[in-house]
Design an enzyme around this catalytic site. Sequence first.
Site, PDB file in Angstrom:
ATOM      1  N   GLY A  11       0.844  -1.207   0.000  1.00 63.99           N
ATOM      2  CA  GLY A  11       0.000   0.000   0.000  1.00 63.99           C
ATOM      3  C   GLY A  11       0.869   1.243   0.000  1.00 63.99           C
ATOM      4  O   GLY A  11       1.919   1.260   0.638  1.00 63.99           O
ATOM      5  N   ARG A  73       0.524  -4.901  -5.053  1.00 65.74           N
ATOM      6  CA  ARG A  73       0.653  -5.971  -4.068  1.00 65.74           C
ATOM      7  C   ARG A  73       1.065  -7.273  -4.755  1.00 65.74           C
ATOM      8  O   ARG A  73       0.869  -8.364  -4.227  1.00 65.74           O
ATOM      9  CB  ARG A  73      -0.650  -6.130  -3.282  1.00 65.74           C
ATOM     10  CG  ARG A  73      -0.974  -4.933  -2.403  1.00 65.74           C
ATOM     11  CD  ARG A  73      -1.939  -5.284  -1.318  1.00 65.74           C
ATOM     12  NE  ARG A  73      -2.389  -4.128  -0.547  1.00 65.74           N
ATOM     13  CZ  ARG A  73      -1.752  -3.617   0.494  1.00 65.74           C
ATOM     14  NH1 ARG A  73      -0.608  -4.131   0.877  1.00 65.74           N
ATOM     15  NH2 ARG A  73      -2.250  -2.583   1.140  1.00 65.74           N
ATOM     16  N   ASP A 104       5.068  -4.687   6.014  1.00 62.22           N
ATOM     17  CA  ASP A 104       5.276  -6.060   6.425  1.00 62.22           C
ATOM     18  C   ASP A 104       5.452  -7.065   5.264  1.00 62.22           C
ATOM     19  O   ASP A 104       6.469  -7.765   5.164  1.00 62.22           O
ATOM     20  CB  ASP A 104       4.022  -6.376   7.260  1.00 62.22           C
ATOM     21  CG  ASP A 104       4.036  -7.734   7.819  1.00 62.22           C
ATOM     22  OD1 ASP A 104       5.131  -8.183   8.171  1.00 62.22           O
ATOM     23  OD2 ASP A 104       2.952  -8.347   7.913  1.00 62.22           O
ATOM     24  N   THR A 127       4.961   2.552   6.181  1.00 59.47           N
ATOM     25  CA  THR A 127       3.551   2.144   6.288  1.00 59.47           C
ATOM     26  C   THR A 127       2.835   3.087   7.245  1.00 59.47           C
ATOM     27  O   THR A 127       3.417   3.504   8.257  1.00 59.47           O
ATOM     28  CB  THR A 127       3.371   0.691   6.791  1.00 59.47           C
ATOM     29  OG1 THR A 127       1.998   0.500   7.155  1.00 59.47           O
ATOM     30  CG2 THR A 127       4.223   0.353   7.996  1.00 59.47           C
ATOM     31  N   ASP A 129       0.663   2.081   9.073  1.00 55.76           N
ATOM     32  CA  ASP A 129       0.280   1.253  10.224  1.00 55.76           C
ATOM     33  C   ASP A 129       1.270   1.342  11.397  1.00 55.76           C
ATOM     34  O   ASP A 129       0.935   0.968  12.515  1.00 55.76           O
ATOM     35  CB  ASP A 129       0.153  -0.222   9.810  1.00 55.76           C
ATOM     36  CG  ASP A 129      -0.861  -0.428   8.701  1.00 55.76           C
ATOM     37  OD1 ASP A 129      -1.712   0.459   8.506  1.00 55.76           O
ATOM     38  OD2 ASP A 129      -0.792  -1.470   8.018  1.00 55.76           O
ATOM     39  N   ASP A 131       3.745  -0.495  12.175  1.00 46.63           N
ATOM     40  CA  ASP A 131       3.817  -1.782  12.875  1.00 46.63           C
ATOM     41  C   ASP A 131       5.077  -2.599  12.560  1.00 46.63           C
ATOM     42  O   ASP A 131       5.120  -3.790  12.837  1.00 46.63           O
ATOM     43  CB  ASP A 131       2.567  -2.621  12.541  1.00 46.63           C
ATOM     44  CG  ASP A 131       2.429  -2.891  11.048  1.00 46.63           C
ATOM     45  OD1 ASP A 131       3.222  -2.345  10.256  1.00 46.63           O
ATOM     46  OD2 ASP A 131       1.524  -3.657  10.663  1.00 46.63           O
ATOM     47  N   ARG A 164     -25.522  11.743  20.175  1.00 48.40           N
ATOM     48  CA  ARG A 164     -25.262  10.456  19.521  1.00 48.40           C
ATOM     49  C   ARG A 164     -23.958   9.826  20.002  1.00 48.40           C
ATOM     50  O   ARG A 164     -23.072  10.499  20.503  1.00 48.40           O
ATOM     51  CB  ARG A 164     -25.108  10.678  18.010  1.00 48.40           C
ATOM     52  CG  ARG A 164     -26.404  10.794  17.289  1.00 48.40           C
ATOM     53  CD  ARG A 164     -26.155  11.141  15.852  1.00 48.40           C
ATOM     54  NE  ARG A 164     -27.405  11.124  15.113  1.00 48.40           N
ATOM     55  CZ  ARG A 164     -27.563  11.692  13.930  1.00 48.40           C
ATOM     56  NH1 ARG A 164     -26.572  12.323  13.355  1.00 48.40           N
ATOM     57  NH2 ARG A 164     -28.736  11.616  13.321  1.00 48.40           N
ATOM     58  N   MET A 171      -7.662   2.887   9.934  1.00 47.58           N
ATOM     59  CA  MET A 171      -6.847   1.781   9.412  1.00 47.58           C
ATOM     60  C   MET A 171      -5.789   1.357  10.441  1.00 47.58           C
ATOM     61  O   MET A 171      -5.747   1.871  11.558  1.00 47.58           O
ATOM     62  CB  MET A 171      -6.185   2.201   8.105  1.00 47.58           C
ATOM     63  CG  MET A 171      -7.099   2.140   6.908  1.00 47.58           C
ATOM     64  SD  MET A 171      -6.161   2.516   5.390  1.00 47.58           S
ATOM     65  CE  MET A 171      -7.331   1.967   4.152  1.00 47.58           C
ATOM     66  N   ARG A 173      -4.496  -2.166  10.063  1.00 40.80           N
ATOM     67  CA  ARG A 173      -4.495  -3.619   9.928  1.00 40.80           C
ATOM     68  C   ARG A 173      -4.555  -4.289  11.299  1.00 40.80           C
ATOM     69  O   ARG A 173      -5.442  -3.967  12.057  1.00 40.80           O
ATOM     70  CB  ARG A 173      -3.290  -4.073   9.114  1.00 40.80           C
ATOM     71  CG  ARG A 173      -3.614  -5.330   8.302  1.00 40.80           C
ATOM     72  CD  ARG A 173      -2.404  -5.885   7.637  1.00 40.80           C
ATOM     73  NE  ARG A 173      -1.934  -5.120   6.519  1.00 40.80           N
ATOM     74  CZ  ARG A 173      -2.452  -5.171   5.283  1.00 40.80           C
ATOM     75  NH1 ARG A 173      -3.469  -5.931   5.026  1.00 40.80           N
ATOM     76  NH2 ARG A 173      -1.939  -4.457   4.325  1.00 40.80           N
ATOM     77  N   GLN A 274      -6.909   8.320   4.800  1.00 42.94           N
ATOM     78  CA  GLN A 274      -5.763   8.382   5.720  1.00 42.94           C
ATOM     79  C   GLN A 274      -4.425   8.232   5.015  1.00 42.94           C
ATOM     80  O   GLN A 274      -3.385   8.546   5.574  1.00 42.94           O
ATOM     81  CB  GLN A 274      -5.880   7.267   6.780  1.00 42.94           C
ATOM     82  CG  GLN A 274      -7.060   7.436   7.683  1.00 42.94           C
ATOM     83  CD  GLN A 274      -7.472   6.122   8.331  1.00 42.94           C
ATOM     84  OE1 GLN A 274      -7.091   5.831   9.447  1.00 42.94           O
ATOM     85  NE2 GLN A 274      -8.243   5.312   7.632  1.00 42.94           N
ATOM     86  N   ARG A 275      -4.453   7.703   3.796  1.00 44.05           N
ATOM     87  CA  ARG A 275      -3.184   7.498   3.075  1.00 44.05           C
ATOM     88  C   ARG A 275      -2.942   8.561   2.016  1.00 44.05           C
ATOM     89  O   ARG A 275      -1.878   8.607   1.412  1.00 44.05           O
ATOM     90  CB  ARG A 275      -3.200   6.132   2.381  1.00 44.05           C
ATOM     91  CG  ARG A 275      -3.059   4.998   3.332  1.00 44.05           C
ATOM     92  CD  ARG A 275      -2.557   3.710   2.737  1.00 44.05           C
ATOM     93  NE  ARG A 275      -2.788   3.444   1.369  1.00 44.05           N
ATOM     94  CZ  ARG A 275      -3.229   2.281   0.885  1.00 44.05           C
ATOM     95  NH1 ARG A 275      -3.536   1.303   1.714  1.00 44.05           N
ATOM     96  NH2 ARG A 275      -3.356   2.083  -0.401  1.00 44.05           N
TER      97      ARG A 275
HETATM   98  O1  F6P Z   1      -1.019  -1.471   5.344  1.00 42.83           O
HETATM   99  C1  F6P Z   1      -1.514  -0.216   5.022  1.00 42.83           C
HETATM  100  C2  F6P Z   1      -3.010  -0.260   4.845  1.00 42.83           C
HETATM  101  O2  F6P Z   1      -3.465   1.043   4.568  1.00 42.83           O
HETATM  102  C3  F6P Z   1      -3.780  -0.857   6.031  1.00 42.83           C
HETATM  103  O3  F6P Z   1      -3.918   0.044   7.102  1.00 42.83           O
HETATM  104  C4  F6P Z   1      -5.058  -1.247   5.363  1.00 42.83           C
HETATM  105  O4  F6P Z   1      -5.726  -2.290   6.045  1.00 42.83           O
HETATM  106  C5  F6P Z   1      -4.597  -1.705   4.005  1.00 42.83           C
HETATM  107  O5  F6P Z   1      -3.347  -1.095   3.757  1.00 42.83           O
HETATM  108  C6  F6P Z   1      -5.537  -1.376   2.879  1.00 42.83           C
HETATM  109  O6  F6P Z   1      -5.035  -1.957   1.742  1.00 42.83           O
HETATM  110  P1  F6P Z   1      -5.588  -1.651   0.279  1.00 42.83           P
HETATM  111  O7  F6P Z   1      -5.144  -0.268  -0.096  1.00 42.83           O
HETATM  112  O8  F6P Z   1      -4.968  -2.687  -0.574  1.00 42.83           O
HETATM  113  O9  F6P Z   1      -7.074  -1.723   0.357  1.00 42.83           O
END
Ligand code: F6P
Length: 342
Positions: A11, A73, A104, A127, A129, A131, A164, A171, A173, A274-275
């Site tokens: 990603g 990927r 990862d 990443t 994430d 992680d 509410r 995100m 993972r 978020q990305r």
């Molecule tokens: O690993 C980065 C990430 O953005 C995760 O947080 C998320 O679950 C995943 O990639 C989403 O992947 P894609 O862009 O393939 O849907």
Amino acid sequence: MSTLGVLTGGGDCPGLNALIRAVTVRAIELHSTPVVGILDGWRGLMEDRTRPLARDDVRGILARGGTVLGTSRQDPYVHGDGYDSLRPTIEAHGIEALVVAGGDGTLRTALRLYEEAGLPVIAVPKTIDNDIAATDVTFGFDTAMSIATDAVDRITTTAESHNRVMLVEVMGRTRGWIAAYSGIAGGADAILIPEHPYDLDEISRIIKTRHSGGHTYSVVVVAEGVDPPPGTELELPIDSFGFKRLGGVAYPIARELERLTGFEARVTVLGHLQRGGTPTAQDRVLATRFGIAAADLAAAGKFGTMVAARGTEMIPVPLAEACRDIRGVDSELYDVARTFFG
Ligand code: F6P
């Protein structure tokens, strides 16, 4: 070295262009090494799709989100014959070192190629994430966490007006870094992360206590990787690395919280927002420092290593060490978050 290759896999994340720029400029200016960019991650190496990167090719990309090289990927072990499917491109371009920016999945593939076939790899942890083991931080995380915090702030003001319970799914993972940081920074009333099992009875007690104490709303940050509530199941597709494509777990959690509290609940899934977009200053600087260190390690022939951020330093660590584990939120940070629940 005859040529340095650079590849971005998995990603995308904010800061990749800052990294590509830094690797290119450092290799050309300091090490007099030509650089070739591999298009679309491992797929470009499998299909011989590359582009030369000169100093001028990387001007003006520092603040741009995404990656000018593209990513995928695709994996040579899953979709090809391992190193044999990369060999023709490596040899045709005289690639004697390869900087691989990945999360990862990409880093594990890089390690396997290094160990089984001697691919001269220098890895960089990227990443949102956050992680990757053996490094304090990955680039991309700061931007994602800032976007998520902004979302929590915005959701809070609309929640206040409607009495509410608002759930914000972020995100990350299988790890809860984005949730923990954006939840703490945004003052969330509860934060659910995969590292710590949650109890919806407890969360609903927190919410009911808040509302009976005069508060008109609650905000709950949910990491996409938490388990669905007992008795519910999410059907999730599998991506080409073999990972579950996560998203939507906040919906069954919201239904259950509605049932337990009697308050209306709404869900916002932030997803790829978020990305996207421009990296924060922090991520631009971090990615630049990772890129400089990676180009220097390549010139020094320190293959099979990953650049790690440790304290104020950038140091090489064995890539195998980084791939041994997936780094999660520790109980000390989660305890900081819990202090403010309710
Ligand atoms: O690993 C980065 C990430 O953005 C995760 O947080 C998320 O679950 C995943 O990639 C989403 O992947 P894609 O862009 O393939 O849907």
